[in-house]
Design an enzyme around this catalytic site. Sequence first.
Site, short mmCIF file in Angstrom:
data_model
loop_
_atom_site.label_atom_id
_atom_site.label_comp_id
_atom_site.label_asym_id
_atom_site.label_seq_id
_atom_site.Cartn_x
_atom_site.Cartn_y
_atom_site.Cartn_z
CB ALA A 14 -0.63 0.33 1.27
CB CYS A 46 -8.26 -4.77 2.96
SG CYS A 46 -7.28 -3.14 3.95
N GLY A 115 5.66 -1.76 6.07
CA GLY A 115 4.98 -2.82 6.97
C GLY A 115 4.59 -3.27 8.34
CB ALA A 116 3.02 -4.28 10.41
CE1 TYR A 280 10.72 13.04 2.78
CE2 TYR A 280 12.68 11.66 0.84
CZ TYR A 280 12.04 12.72 1.58
OH TYR A 280 12.60 13.99 1.05
CB ALA A 281 10.13 5.85 7.94
N GLY A 302 -4.57 0.98 6.00
CA GLY A 302 -3.66 0.88 4.93
C GLY A 302 -4.09 2.11 4.14
CB THR A 303 -7.54 4.87 5.44
OG1 THR A 303 -6.63 4.59 6.44
CG2 THR A 303 -8.13 4.39 4.38
CE1 TYR A 427 -37.88 11.99 4.93
CE2 TYR A 427 -38.44 14.13 3.89
CZ TYR A 427 -39.08 12.92 4.42
OH TYR A 427 -40.16 12.03 4.95
C1 LIG Z 1 -6.86 -8.81 6.61
C2 LIG Z 1 -6.52 -7.75 6.59
C3 LIG Z 1 -7.50 -7.06 6.96
C4 LIG Z 1 -7.22 -5.67 6.82
N1 LIG Z 1 -8.07 -4.42 6.44
C5 LIG Z 1 -8.20 -3.05 6.62
C6 LIG Z 1 -9.46 -2.29 5.88
O1 LIG Z 1 -9.87 -2.35 5.88
N2 LIG Z 1 -8.93 -1.02 5.99
C7 LIG Z 1 -7.75 -0.63 6.20
O2 LIG Z 1 -7.54 0.96 6.16
N3 LIG Z 1 -6.71 -1.08 6.68
C8 LIG Z 1 -6.41 -2.93 6.66
N4 LIG Z 1 -5.85 -3.02 6.45
C9 LIG Z 1 -4.96 -2.96 6.82
C10 LIG Z 1 -3.72 -2.64 6.23
O3 LIG Z 1 -3.79 -4.00 4.85
C11 LIG Z 1 -2.05 -2.10 6.31
O4 LIG Z 1 -2.77 -0.82 7.20
C12 LIG Z 1 -1.87 -2.15 5.02
O5 LIG Z 1 -1.18 -3.32 4.04
C13 LIG Z 1 0.00 -1.27 5.13
O6 LIG Z 1 0.20 -0.86 4.18
P1 LIG Z 1 2.21 -0.63 3.80
O7 LIG Z 1 2.78 -0.65 2.76
O8 LIG Z 1 2.14 -0.44 5.48
O9 LIG Z 1 3.12 -2.47 4.67
P2 LIG Z 1 2.27 -3.69 3.67
O10 LIG Z 1 1.80 -3.45 3.30
O11 LIG Z 1 2.91 -4.75 5.42
O12 LIG Z 1 3.79 -3.60 2.73
C14 LIG Z 1 4.95 -3.43 3.42
C15 LIG Z 1 5.63 -4.93 2.31
O13 LIG Z 1 6.85 -4.18 2.58
C16 LIG Z 1 8.25 -6.36 2.52
N5 LIG Z 1 9.07 -5.50 3.36
C17 LIG Z 1 9.35 -5.76 4.67
N6 LIG Z 1 10.32 -5.40 4.80
C18 LIG Z 1 11.89 -6.52 3.76
C19 LIG Z 1 12.70 -5.44 3.09
N7 LIG Z 1 13.78 -6.32 4.37
N8 LIG Z 1 13.17 -6.03 1.98
C20 LIG Z 1 12.40 -5.78 1.13
N9 LIG Z 1 10.33 -5.71 1.70
C21 LIG Z 1 10.95 -5.29 3.24
C22 LIG Z 1 6.98 -6.49 3.27
O14 LIG Z 1 6.90 -8.17 3.09
C23 LIG Z 1 5.67 -6.33 2.49
O15 LIG Z 1 5.77 -6.99 1.57
C24 LIG Z 1 -5.90 -4.76 6.48
C25 LIG Z 1 -4.77 -5.74 7.23
C26 LIG Z 1 -5.28 -7.44 6.89
C27 LIG Z 1 -3.51 -7.75 7.52
#
Ligand SMILES: Cc1cc2nc3c(=O)[nH]c(=O)nc-3n(C[C@H](O)[C@H](O)[C@H](O)COP(=O)(O)OP(=O)(O)OC[C@H]3O[C@@H](n4cnc5c(N)ncnc54)[C@H](O)[C@@H]3O)c2cc1C
Length: 450
Positions: A14, A46, A115-116, A280-281, A302-303, A427
């Site tokens: 995301a 999500c 991510g997490a 940046y993070a 995700g938002t 309404y």
């Molecule tokens: C089941 C589920 C349902 C959800 N539903 C919702 C929802 O309805 N609405 C909403 O707003 N949010 C929802 N979320 C939360 C949302 O999915 C997360 O907030 C979002 O994915 C965060 O995005 P990100 O890019 O920060 O991290 P991530 O999606 O975790 O992506 C990070 C990526 O970095 C990669 N990575 C990590 N370390 C390294 C490295 N050293 N080298 C290379 N790659 C690396 C990881 O493998 C991963 O692919 C949901 C999450 C889950 C699990």
Amino acid sequence: MPMSRRVVVIGANAAGVEAASAARKRDRAAEITLVAQENTAGYSRCGLPFVLGGQIPNFTDLIVYQPAYFQMLKLNLRLETRATAINTKEKTVTVVTKEGSTEILPYDSLVISTGADSFTPPIKGREKSGVLSLRGIEDGEKIDAAVKTGAKTAVIMGAGLIGLELGVALMERGLQVTIVEMLPQILPQLLDADMAKLVMEHLQEKGMRILLSKPVEEFVGEDKVTAIMAAGEKIEADLFISAFGVRANTKLAADSGIPLGETRAIKTNMRMETDVKDVYAVGDCAEAPNIITHRATCAQLGTIAVREGKVAGANAGGDYSQFTGVLASAVTRLFEVEAGATGISETAATRNRIEVITGTISSKTKADYYPTAKPIKVKLIVEKESQRIIGAQIIGGEEVTQRINALSFAIQKQMTVRELAKADTAYAPPLCETWEPMVLAAEMVLMKLR
Ligand SMILES: Cc1cc2nc3c(=O)[nH]c(=O)nc-3n(C[C@H](O)[C@H](O)[C@H](O)COP(=O)(O)OP(=O)(O)OC[C@H]3O[C@@H](n4cnc5c(N)ncnc54)[C@H](O)[C@@H]3O)c2cc1C
């Protein structure tokens, strides 16, 4: 001729894909590389519960950004490549490729979007196998396989959004589901106890077993978990899911000397820049200020991830962009009930020593006499001193999301409850009540203020 700008993005989901895309919009000539350790990039986590529930046919349907997207924007996507070190002085990232070779990628701007990961607390027996979690497609496939090979009962540990969405999905697949939660309410991050109770009653009516105030104490079984102990009760099942929560992936940043903040996620400023220049993070690994409390939070939504990604990407691409902060607006649907929240809860306000007045009303989503009108309950949280709306929670049969969005705009624009009470809403019998429920809730607060 000057060399083109090199942007490296670690993590391609995301936040990462959004950042890379935003950087491309600012700099058409930049060399943009995305490093991703998974074998799929740009997919929606999500949507995972809805593949498991059967509403979406395949896990691959969750891929939002197909390879053609990366080609079109000339983003160099390196799948199954892991970043192992960042040298912030030399401005390089060390990566290990799928084949096991090491490469050094120089950068002018770096975006960390790692991510997490799902997290299981140090519970006795944690090393045993058989406890699954839901974070990525592979996790989803494992749960799906367990259902297909005949699991009939599931225990889900944690009553947050993911635990409950997954619980509903498994029930839709015919499993008996027990939710075990340590706290005395479900959805503790999203809702106050009074609102959460309504959601819980609906889930229980549907047959979900929910055990509150039951901390998981032990995973029981030889090598493989066959039961858990929670507050002295032994609960057996075919399938065990850890939905305790997620932890920001900060090791790579921390090992490289990039400071973490008070939430233990990566510290950032309003441009989503870390304490290290040009780094940046964003997303689930990063902190950002809460709009109400001004304190650092890590909302892990995700938002938020895409909004932060957009800001960091623009900055990494040479532009100037600021992140507004977090209200953590979120919604979900569990069977026939929708639940959503924005801003801060009454509980969080109390924790932050903000004096509040709340107002809660029950109404209908359409004119009361209209046959398909569904119940809706709105709770407003208002700061007593300023009379500003600082939080809202809605539970209802439909139309929750856009109301949460409207209240999110109101909070962002620092609207007072008096202004909301005078809002010019629309309404028609099949679409809404004469008095919009949000307005009625505002009047309820005004009455208490008088
Ligand atoms: C089941 C589920 C349902 C959800 N539903 C919702 C929802 O309805 N609405 C909403 O707003 N949010 C929802 N979320 C939360 C949302 O999915 C997360 O907030 C979002 O994915 C965060 O995005 P990100 O890019 O920060 O991290 P991530 O999606 O975790 O992506 C990070 C990526 O970095 C990669 N990575 C990590 N370390 C390294 C490295 N050293 N080298 C290379 N790659 C690396 C990881 O493998 C991963 O692919 C949901 C999450 C889950 C699990």
